[in-house]
Design a protein around this motif. Structure first.
Motif, PDB file in Angstrom:
ATOM      1  N   ARG A  33      45.760  47.435  46.781  1.00 25.75           N
ATOM      2  CA  ARG A  33      44.801  48.122  47.638  1.00 25.75           C
ATOM      3  C   ARG A  33      43.695  48.760  46.811  1.00 25.75           C
ATOM      4  N   TRP A 172      52.151  55.083  54.306  1.00 23.54           N
ATOM      5  CA  TRP A 172      51.184  54.974  55.403  1.00 23.54           C
ATOM      6  C   TRP A 172      50.338  56.242  55.472  1.00 23.54           C
ATOM      7  N   PHE A 176      46.375  56.218  54.712  1.00 23.88           N
ATOM      8  CA  PHE A 176      45.504  56.236  55.888  1.00 23.88           C
ATOM      9  C   PHE A 176      45.201  57.634  56.423  1.00 23.88           C
ATOM     10  N   ARG A 185      41.687  52.991  48.932  1.00 28.35           N
ATOM     11  CA  ARG A 185      41.385  51.754  49.647  1.00 28.35           C
ATOM     12  C   ARG A 185      39.937  51.339  49.399  1.00 28.35           C
ATOM     13  N   TRP A 252      49.127  43.440  53.291  1.00 32.13           N
ATOM     14  CA  TRP A 252      48.796  44.686  52.585  1.00 32.13           C
ATOM     15  C   TRP A 252      48.854  45.918  53.502  1.00 32.13           C
ATOM     16  N   ARG A 253      49.858  45.947  54.434  1.00 36.86           N
ATOM     17  CA  ARG A 253      50.030  47.111  55.311  1.00 36.86           C
ATOM     18  C   ARG A 253      51.453  47.638  55.164  1.00 36.86           C
ATOM     19  N   HIS A 256      54.216  46.814  57.956  1.00 39.68           N
ATOM     20  CA  HIS A 256      54.501  45.381  57.933  1.00 39.68           C
ATOM     21  C   HIS A 256      55.255  44.992  56.667  1.00 39.68           C
TER      22      HIS A 256
END
Lengths: 323, 370
Positions: A33, A172, A176, A185, A252-253, A256
């Protein structure tokens, strides 16, 4: 009830096998990332597996072993960072070098320290991560359905498994919901913009590579001190590459990444239980096919036949400040 | 922009990189409590002190020439083919099928047939990642890594379920017939009156590998295709503007690369083992990366680097035999070579460029600057 128990057992080993993949996958997530490709996950895991087992065997404390594993992984991360960030070298070639460095050095040092043909002594007692029994697990053991589910599947893992699963929401949140994550990011998509904003591209990328090192270190330590009791030659056995595959699969999450590694963990669990597949599907599935399945699925995903996997835009590109 | 003279670029930079790798390797040997000087002596006598040693050194070098050329050709188009391992494994399958199922009258015909089969199988295994790169933009490094693992599973399946003779436990094919046995260096040199070890596995494939080096040199620097490959490697947009179709260049380059990696199998499968075994490639596909980097992607450089790695391999085997240093030392040396000649290239290059700039600008300030 019997089928249910088999299913629980299968899922239990899925969780065990998915844990190192998940940690390595999240490690790769931070690095990629931020725009640093890392095919050296395998090497970092291997080095960490060796040093955590070796130091745990010497000191008798698995916690000191874990720290040693993380330190070893961080050293390799530093090499990767210096090669690909400071000297703007080819990140892929650096990753290849790190994999070989770990593969060779672990056996060399293991032979020099322990003289057991490239392995560490078996770990016992406090030198290993023992399974943790969660509260009330034994009390509800006999309750139908929920009892086995809680006792077998949710309880009874080593602390590192819970760490790995907790790392998913944490990742996460960091990526984010924090300023650091936004910048991280951004540096993987458009480093020039980050630089213009007065934030250090080099600093951010080194931070990402260091986080990657810590997570790979935990993954490696899990292999040799929790999943197994000691280090054997080449024990990462391609897990770093499966994690890489899972990372692409997850596009790339973080969440997931959890699903992808659980799926690949399930393939691993099924590989050892061909009887289950045969009983459920009625078809005899070759073990070799299951072993190749994560790679095949990743190629299909990469090919863009099932949703396109688009990597961070600046991935693999060294950043050169304009002069 | 050429800050350095050509000789420094071609000789000095790789030499300093190698020296750094060698110093670190010596430190590693010291750290595990062995004597590096004695180790080097043992490696030299073991690998180069007898025709037996040379036979093994050249045998390994033959493998590395093929895989090194494979990586080098792809590098010219700025493609990183990490899949040499899988392509060579598939090449082995091609050789095994050609040797087992076609009744060859003579080894020379068999060699041609097997080389073609090996090349085709290797190229086919490279074709899918190449196509995915060209048409779908999937990163070739990742797909070729995945294809290495898929190849391992495929070979495992084929060997266990199809090629294994009935009743055999070993996951390996049947032995190839007598007629396809390749002449060894002993057989080739005996008519010239040169005594060469009978036991060493170096064989006529060495000559094929050397020929391949020459052919690739001609291809890269003396043909239109080679020009297109190099143009594409330098600048995709310029190549596109000059009317060179990028997709075709990617495909052709990777097919050549895969074929070269696959052709390694005439040496290890046909020349040495004379049957297909599990994991026949033994990492030679990856050593190709080190060889190509060290040889600066030039066929002559690849040739030299392959012989050096052949020496390291045979020398490493001798070390493992006579000392407590495991053979894995070679993997460490290989890693250091890849690190210094590949990833840390700029670490050597940047200070050197500064030195040359200082040398050049001081006495003749009037000369044009790069």
């Amino acid at each position: 009830m019997d089928i249910y128990l088999t299913l629980i057992q299968l899922l239990d080993s899925t969780v065990r096998l998915a844990t190192p993949l998940l940690l390595a996958c999240l490690a790769g997530l931070y690095s990629e990332r931020a725009g640093i490709f890392d095919i050296g996950l395998e090497g970092k895991m291997l080095a960490a597996a060796f040093f955590s087992a070796a130091i745990a065997a010497m000191t008798g404390s698995v916690w000191i072993g874990l720290l040693a594993g993380i330190a070893a992984s961080l050293v390799l991360s530093a090499i990767h960072g210096i090669a690909s960030i400071t000297f703007r070298g080819n990140q892929l070639i650096s990753g290849v070098a790190i994999n070989f460095l770990a593969a060779g050095m672990t056996v060399l040092i293991a032979q020099a320290w322990f003289r057991q043909g490239g392995r560490t002594p078996s770990l016992i007692g406090k030198a290993r991560f023992e399974p943790i029994t969660l509260p009330f697990a034994e009390a509800v053991q006999d309750v139908p359905f929920i009892g086995p589910l809680y006792y077998e599947l949710i309880s009874g893992h080593s602390i590192l498994v819970y760490v790995a699963f907790a790392a998913v929401p944490l990742t996460w949140w960091v990526l984010f919901r924090t300023r650091f994550g936004l910048r991280l990011r951004a540096v993987g998509e458009n480093p020039a913009a980050v630089d213009t904003a007065g934030v250090s591209v080099v600093g951010l990328r080194f931070a990402a590579v260091a986080i990657c090192g810590v997570l790979c270190g935990i993954a490696g330590a899990y292999l040799s001190t929790a999943l197994q009791a000691g280090f054997v030659k080449d024990m990462a056995a391609g897990r770093g590459f499966i994690a890489l595959a899972a990372l692409i699969f997850a596009k790339w999450r973080p969440w997931h990444a959890l699903y992808a590694t659980l799926l690949f963990g399930l393939f691993g669990a099924l590989e050892t239980r061909p009887d289950v597949i045969e009983a459920v599907s009625g078809i005899k599935v070759q073990g070799q096919l299951l072993a190749a399945l994560p790679y095949l699925m990743t190629v299909i995903i990469l090919a863009g036949f099932v949703g396109k996997a688009i990597p961070p835009r600046a991935g693999g590109e060294p950043y050169v400040k304009e002069r | 922009m050429d800050v350095m003279p050509k000789w420094a670029e071609v000789i000095l930079v790789p030499l300093i990189s190698l020296l750094l790798a060698a110093i670190l390797s010596a430190l590693v040997i010291l750290a595990i409590g062995e004597d590096p000087v004695a180790a080097v002596k043992l490696m030299v006598t073991g690998a180069l002190g007898s025709s037996y040693g040379w036979g093994y050194t050249l045998y390994y070098a033959t493998n590395f020439m093929f895989t090194g050329l494979a990586v080098a050709v792809a590098f010219h188009a700025r493609l990183f083919n990490i899949g040499g391992e899988g392509q060579a494994a598939l090449g082995g399958l091609g050789v095994a099928l050609a040797c087992l199922y076609i009744p060859w009258p003579h080894w020379s015909l068999a060699l041609v047939g097997a080389a073609i089969a090996a090349g085709l199988f290797g190229a086919a295994w490279a074709a899918i990642p190449a196509w995915l790169q060209a048409k779908r933009g999937s990163h070739i490094v990742i797909t070729t890594i995945m294809f290495n693992f898929i190849a391992a599973s495929l070979l495992n399946y084929v060997l266990v379920n199809m090629l294994r003779p009935k009743g055999a436990m070993d996951p390996a094919s049947a032995r190839f017939p007598e007629a396809v046995q390749l002449p060894t260096l002993h057989d080739l040199l005996a008519p010239l009156g040169i005594e060469f070890s009978k036991a060493a596995p170096a064989n006529i494939s060495l000559l094929v590998a050397i020929a391949a080096c020459v052919v690739i040199w001609v291809l890269i620097w003396r043909t239109r295709l080679g020009y297109e490959i190099r143009s594409y490697g330098h600048s995709e947009s310029a190549a596109r503007y000059a009317g060179m179709p990028p997709n075709r260049i990617i495909m052709v380059t990777m097919l050549i690369s895969g074929a070269l990696a696959g052709m390694m199998a005439i040496n290890n499968v046909m020349g040495e083992a004379e049957r297909l075994v599990m994991n026949a490639v033994e990492g030679a596909g990856f050593i190709g990366i080190a060889v190509a980097l060290m040889g600066r992607s030039h066929p002559f450089g690849v040739f030299i680097a392959a012989i050096l790695f052949g020496f390291l391999y045979q020398g490493g085997a001798e070390l493992a035999l006579w000392t407590t240093i495991p053979r894995d030392l070679i993997v460490v040396i290989q890693a250091l070579v890849i690190l210094f000649t590949g990833a840390l290239d700029n670490m050597v290059r940047m200070p050197l460029e500064r030195v040359f700039l200082a040398l050049r600008s001081a006495p003749k300030p009037g000369r044009k600057e790069g």
